[in-house]
Enzyme design. Structure first.
Site, PDB file in Angstrom:
ATOM      1  CB  CYS A 132      -1.848  10.342  -6.904  1.00 42.53           C
ATOM      2  SG  CYS A 132      -0.998  11.919  -6.659  1.00 42.53           S
ATOM      3  NE  ARG A 133       1.856   7.760   0.662  1.00 40.41           N
ATOM      4  CZ  ARG A 133       2.780   7.039   1.212  1.00 40.41           C
ATOM      5  NH1 ARG A 133       3.469   6.202   0.488  1.00 40.41           N
ATOM      6  NH2 ARG A 133       3.012   7.149   2.488  1.00 40.41           N
TER       7      ARG A 133
END
Length: 175
Positions: A63-64
């Protein structure tokens, strides 16, 4: 317990084709920036995706910044992959390691960031107008704050729905 993989090791395994990278972010986030070759499988639609094509390879989730994958590790690993990891630090750690990402600067900002900008602007504008014009403009700031509380409690964000309908957030037609 979640197992982590660092960006350099993941990069080597991707080059060797012994790992597959799955990005669990929303499509708007992925469109703006992602690691080349990452497969988009949004967490919101996780249970509806067929992941049999990854059999025999290590599966790495990203994810980020790593928070979403870590928070959802049990759900992600529940598919019983023979070898599964979380990318430590997510895409931000990948970039910090000097590894390349695909960026599309023409893609709109992520919807959550657009909501933050819109609501923050409403609150700031309400306070400035209350100070310069009339205290009644504090109602604008109160409305924005109440909207955030409602969205947090119910999971429904009217501002996000409104922003999603705007022209720059509509899917582009190919060709």
């Amino acid at each position: 317990m979640a197992q982590f993989i660092d960006p350099a090791t993941l990069n080597r395994r991707l080059d060797e084709r012994t790992a597959v990278l799955i990005d669990i972010r929303d499509p708007d986030e992925y469109a703006r920036e992602h690691i080349r070759g990452a497969r988009l499988v949004p967490l919101a639609a996780w249970d509806r995706h067929d992941l049999d094509a990854e059999a025999g390879k290590a599966v790495v989730f990203t994810c980020r910044g790593g928070n979403r994958t870590t928070a959802n590790a049990a759900r992600l690993f529940a598919r019983a992959f023979p070898e599964a990891y979380l990318l430590k630090g997510g895409i931000e750690a990948w970039k910090a390691a000097g590894l390349p990402v695909h960026r599309d600067p023409t893609a709109p900002l992520e919807l959550q960031r657009q909501v933050q900008i819109a609501v923050g602007t409403m609150i700031l504008l309400g306070f400035v107008l209350a100070w310069l014009v009339s205290p009644w403009f504090l109602a604008l700031a109160a409305f924005a704050g109440a909207g955030l509380v409602f969205a947090g409690i119910t999971g429904f964000c009217g501002m996000a729905r409104l922003l999603a309908a705007l022209p720059w957030n509509r899917p582009r037609l190919a060709g």
